[in-house]
Design a protein around this motif. Sequence first.
Motif, PDB file in Angstrom:
ATOM      1  N   SER A 152       5.658  10.388  -0.149  1.00  0.00           N
ATOM      2  CA  SER A 152       5.169   9.053  -0.454  1.00  0.00           C
ATOM      3  C   SER A 152       5.791   8.006   0.480  1.00  0.00           C
ATOM      4  O   SER A 152       6.989   8.054   0.778  1.00  0.00           O
ATOM      5  CB  SER A 152       5.498   8.693  -1.902  1.00  0.00           C
ATOM      6  OG  SER A 152       5.054   7.399  -2.221  1.00  0.00           O
ATOM      7  N   VAL A 203      -4.650   4.752   8.035  1.00  0.00           N
ATOM      8  CA  VAL A 203      -4.299   3.758   7.025  1.00  0.00           C
ATOM      9  C   VAL A 203      -5.048   2.485   7.383  1.00  0.00           C
ATOM     10  O   VAL A 203      -4.841   1.918   8.458  1.00  0.00           O
ATOM     11  CB  VAL A 203      -2.789   3.465   6.976  1.00  0.00           C
ATOM     12  CG1 VAL A 203      -2.489   2.499   5.837  1.00  0.00           C
ATOM     13  CG2 VAL A 203      -1.986   4.742   6.820  1.00  0.00           C
ATOM     14  N   LEU A 249      -3.196  10.636  10.826  1.00  0.00           N
ATOM     15  CA  LEU A 249      -3.005   9.632   9.786  1.00  0.00           C
ATOM     16  C   LEU A 249      -4.016   8.515   9.953  1.00  0.00           C
ATOM     17  O   LEU A 249      -4.291   8.081  11.069  1.00  0.00           O
ATOM     18  CB  LEU A 249      -1.586   9.042   9.893  1.00  0.00           C
ATOM     19  CG  LEU A 249      -1.230   7.917   8.922  1.00  0.00           C
ATOM     20  CD1 LEU A 249      -1.150   8.456   7.492  1.00  0.00           C
ATOM     21  CD2 LEU A 249       0.087   7.262   9.327  1.00  0.00           C
ATOM     22  N   THR A 286      -8.234  -1.264  -1.691  1.00  0.00           N
ATOM     23  CA  THR A 286      -7.275  -0.418  -2.413  1.00  0.00           C
ATOM     24  C   THR A 286      -5.842  -0.927  -2.251  1.00  0.00           C
ATOM     25  O   THR A 286      -4.927  -0.408  -2.879  1.00  0.00           O
ATOM     26  CB  THR A 286      -7.348   1.033  -1.919  1.00  0.00           C
ATOM     27  OG1 THR A 286      -6.901   1.101  -0.556  1.00  0.00           O
ATOM     28  CG2 THR A 286      -8.765   1.575  -2.030  1.00  0.00           C
ATOM     29  N   TRP A 287      -5.631  -1.894  -1.394  1.00  0.00           N
ATOM     30  CA  TRP A 287      -4.311  -2.496  -1.229  1.00  0.00           C
ATOM     31  C   TRP A 287      -4.060  -3.465  -2.377  1.00  0.00           C
ATOM     32  O   TRP A 287      -4.984  -4.002  -2.995  1.00  0.00           O
ATOM     33  CB  TRP A 287      -4.219  -3.251   0.093  1.00  0.00           C
ATOM     34  CG  TRP A 287      -4.094  -2.361   1.309  1.00  0.00           C
ATOM     35  CD1 TRP A 287      -4.904  -1.324   1.669  1.00  0.00           C
ATOM     36  CD2 TRP A 287      -3.128  -2.473   2.339  1.00  0.00           C
ATOM     37  NE1 TRP A 287      -4.501  -0.773   2.852  1.00  0.00           N
ATOM     38  CE2 TRP A 287      -3.404  -1.461   3.301  1.00  0.00           C
ATOM     39  CE3 TRP A 287      -2.048  -3.316   2.571  1.00  0.00           C
ATOM     40  CZ2 TRP A 287      -2.637  -1.279   4.448  1.00  0.00           C
ATOM     41  CZ3 TRP A 287      -1.288  -3.153   3.723  1.00  0.00           C
ATOM     42  CH2 TRP A 287      -1.576  -2.141   4.639  1.00  0.00           C
ATOM     43  N   LYS A 321       0.863  -1.184   0.000  1.00  0.00           N
ATOM     44  CA  LYS A 321       0.000   0.000   0.000  1.00  0.00           C
ATOM     45  C   LYS A 321       0.896   1.229   0.000  1.00  0.00           C
ATOM     46  O   LYS A 321       1.822   1.329   0.814  1.00  0.00           O
ATOM     47  CB  LYS A 321      -0.904   0.004   1.238  1.00  0.00           C
ATOM     48  CG  LYS A 321      -1.735   1.266   1.412  1.00  0.00           C
ATOM     49  CD  LYS A 321      -2.825   1.391   0.360  1.00  0.00           C
ATOM     50  CE  LYS A 321      -3.728   2.601   0.624  1.00  0.00           C
ATOM     51  NZ  LYS A 321      -4.772   2.747  -0.423  1.00  0.00           N
ATOM     52  N   THR A 322       0.647   2.158  -0.897  1.00  0.00           N
ATOM     53  CA  THR A 322       1.396   3.415  -0.948  1.00  0.00           C
ATOM     54  C   THR A 322       0.491   4.549  -0.479  1.00  0.00           C
ATOM     55  O   THR A 322      -0.657   4.665  -0.931  1.00  0.00           O
ATOM     56  CB  THR A 322       1.910   3.704  -2.362  1.00  0.00           C
ATOM     57  OG1 THR A 322       2.794   2.644  -2.759  1.00  0.00           O
ATOM     58  CG2 THR A 322       2.680   5.015  -2.409  1.00  0.00           C
ATOM     59  N   ILE A 323       1.005   5.344   0.451  1.00  0.00           N
ATOM     60  CA  ILE A 323       0.248   6.479   0.984  1.00  0.00           C
ATOM     61  C   ILE A 323       1.088   7.738   0.857  1.00  0.00           C
ATOM     62  O   ILE A 323       2.316   7.671   0.752  1.00  0.00           O
ATOM     63  CB  ILE A 323      -0.146   6.257   2.455  1.00  0.00           C
ATOM     64  CG1 ILE A 323       1.111   6.102   3.326  1.00  0.00           C
ATOM     65  CG2 ILE A 323      -1.062   5.045   2.598  1.00  0.00           C
ATOM     66  CD1 ILE A 323       0.835   6.085   4.819  1.00  0.00           C
ATOM     67  N   LYS A 324       0.447   8.860   0.886  1.00  0.00           N
ATOM     68  CA  LYS A 324       1.141  10.148   0.874  1.00  0.00           C
ATOM     69  C   LYS A 324       0.713  10.963   2.089  1.00  0.00           C
ATOM     70  O   LYS A 324      -0.482  11.048   2.402  1.00  0.00           O
ATOM     71  CB  LYS A 324       0.832  10.919  -0.412  1.00  0.00           C
ATOM     72  CG  LYS A 324       1.433  10.279  -1.644  1.00  0.00           C
ATOM     73  CD  LYS A 324       1.212  11.132  -2.883  1.00  0.00           C
ATOM     74  CE  LYS A 324       1.868  10.491  -4.113  1.00  0.00           C
ATOM     75  NZ  LYS A 324       1.673  11.307  -5.340  1.00  0.00           N
ATOM     76  N   ILE A 325       1.716  11.531   2.784  1.00  0.00           N
ATOM     77  CA  ILE A 325       1.430  12.354   3.958  1.00  0.00           C
ATOM     78  C   ILE A 325       2.241  13.643   3.863  1.00  0.00           C
ATOM     79  O   ILE A 325       3.306  13.677   3.227  1.00  0.00           O
ATOM     80  CB  ILE A 325       1.754  11.607   5.274  1.00  0.00           C
ATOM     81  CG1 ILE A 325       3.221  11.159   5.291  1.00  0.00           C
ATOM     82  CG2 ILE A 325       0.829  10.416   5.446  1.00  0.00           C
ATOM     83  CD1 ILE A 325       3.633  10.483   6.596  1.00  0.00           C
TER      84      ILE A 325
END
Length: 770
Positions: free
Chosen positions: A105, A141, A139, A146-147, A45-49
């Motif tokens: 990312s 997650v 945050l 979506t993973w 899983k890619t997330i952006k913070i």
Amino acid sequence: MLKSIVFALVILTSSLQLNAQPWKAKWISTMESQSTTNTWLMYRKTIKITARPATAFTRIAVDSKYWLWINGQQVVFEGGLKRGPNPTDTYYDEVNIAPYLRAGSNTIAVLLWYFGKDGFSHKSSGRAGLLFDCQAEELEVLSDKTWKAALAKAFQTAGEPYPNFRLSESSLLYDARKDPGVWQGTGYDDQWMPMAQEIGQAGDGPWNNLVRRPIPLWKDYGRGAYPDSRNFPFVSTGDTIICTLPYNAQLTPWFRVEAEAGQKIMMATDNYLFYGPETNIRAEYITKKGVQEYENPGWMNGHKMYYFIPAGVKVLDLGYRETGFQTRFDGSFSSSDPFLNKLWEKARRTLYVTMRDTYMDCPERERAAWTGDAVNESGQAFYALSPASHSLGKKWLYELVNWRKKDGTIYAPVPAGNWVSELPCQSVTSIGYYGLWNFYLHSGDRQVLTDLYDGAKQYLDLWEKDGRGTMKLRRGDWTWGDWGDQIDTVLVYNLLYSLGVKGMQLAANELGKTEDARSYAQFLETFREAFNRQFWTGTAYRSPGYKGATDDRVQALAVVSGVAGKDKYPALLKLFKKEEHASPYMEKYVFEAMFRMGYEDEAIARHKKRLSYMVNHPGFTTLFEGWGIGAEGFGGGTVNHAWTGGGLTVLSQFLCGIAPLQPGYKLFQILPQPGSVTRARASVASVAGQITSSFKQSDKTFVLTAVVPDGTRAVVGIPDKGYRRIMLGKEVIWENGRYKKNDRIQMMGDTPGHISVLVTPGKWELCASK
């Protein structure tokens, strides 16, 4: 210091808030192989913070194990616990991932191992799945569709011989020709990976309720070289490469090689090849072309690691990673007797290698929490390890009671998926004086006693009286009394039941259950009289129907339970010098009984005689299940069985005299029983602080040094062996049979065998002279 305290409070508050939050994440898996034995899954899983949060506590649940990376950095090496807290529910981990995140990312990667079969230490849910729930202030997650999720097809099952039915783990084969690359990293192209399938939400079956992991994540000692490391590189000639470990350890082997494709490398320990005694875990690897590196994720254990590497493969490096229970070796023991020192150290090493998801009988054949073994192991942990180890004892007791059958029957090992049989002697021991009560006495954790009392009482009430003041033989599903022969089972079970009642009486008193306490006390009084009247022959305890040699186990249990009076000690000593039938498991009770009777030298002499082969064996850092190796041992005989290390407890508790008198060591004793040992020192990392007992003796003097931590008091005493005077520093506190008034201490007159005083925190030195 203030910043550290504030940060710790923030962490604690965040953790408590997390556990109060409802779960939002979904269980996710792949479309295929959700229930296939030995399935491996990859999740990304890619997330952006915009900024790294201060804390990001994350709850992670799986069946069965997982490895976690964030941005290519490993965060957890083998997370997850074998199922479960009871027959239906599942444990989850709690991990703060904030330190591994960064602005921008971030890639989260999870490798999941689904055992897919039951064992003596695991109950399979029947379905592979991941639940990842991070709900931080800055945050969120959550595992969902979506993973990315895909089968890790390089992981396969090694062929025959397969691990025996007691093990839920499979032997792994990794086919590097199917290696997906560095899929945990941030730059990895995961377009080929399918989207995950949502298969349930928190609380759904087959994983059901989620219970926070009660023990810490493993201590990772990091990758390292073998002590007898070779000069690399070299080209294998097809010979077996044998690497010696510093001690028997839980490890994952690794290597780096250069090879052609399709060559098979096999890895196994000496415990797999020679000392199983039944087939356990090995690892295999099929090479790809070129330089490659592999660490087998399934842990194994032993004293030596064997690499079977085909001829022509260039070996660039070999090594291993040790992991183990997150505790410290804070207890210690040393003496003027080298045998006792070696016994204590080997016992601790054996204890540590049998601790992981549960206390284990052995770390290779079955990895099962046989509850009689756990009684001995938990007792050793209080003296040998830091208080962090107490969490495993607590987990053992909760699981033992929470897995009981509907009728109240307590059985073990648990957790288990293919075992439901009761061994009454082990179950009743676990809820009694040496089990539940001993845990409370050392830990001071009253909640454990409160939570488990009713379940323990329900089991105790299943045993039936025989109408003569003693008990009918409760056969259960396996009427086992010990390994070996000459077992007077009726008396063994009766005495173990009385110890169960003794522990429950103490628990009832502590919890204010007056009627229960009175009933238990009345039973023990009646039982003691009835047992002696029926079974004491004048020279030994024997049941009328028993035709074998006199059972030394019975005599020992009669002493430690308080059933045998002092008038019987001389006769029992003669028997202990003659009869030797107890296995190493029950030999602990014989050793303790002889110390309780005051026969220290005879106790040590017997223990040396019986354990000398394994204690002095140069090839092993651990103690055996039986008196010999393999066929010479009971039940097949493993070489790392912590039930044998009961001598560790006896040396610290009796030889050096350290024992709690009140729960949590608020009041404890240091009353050494030295016998002929001229010097000994023990240190215990109690929940109240570090305690030390150190003595030196000669023909005319005895010097005892005691360290008493803040917030406690201790009864400290000199053995009553004809001394004329006792001094505290430069002050005479006892002379010619009389105490002298001293404002610093309180005189004690109720410690038979010792001249003792009650002291407050500090370091105290008593010197006795003749």
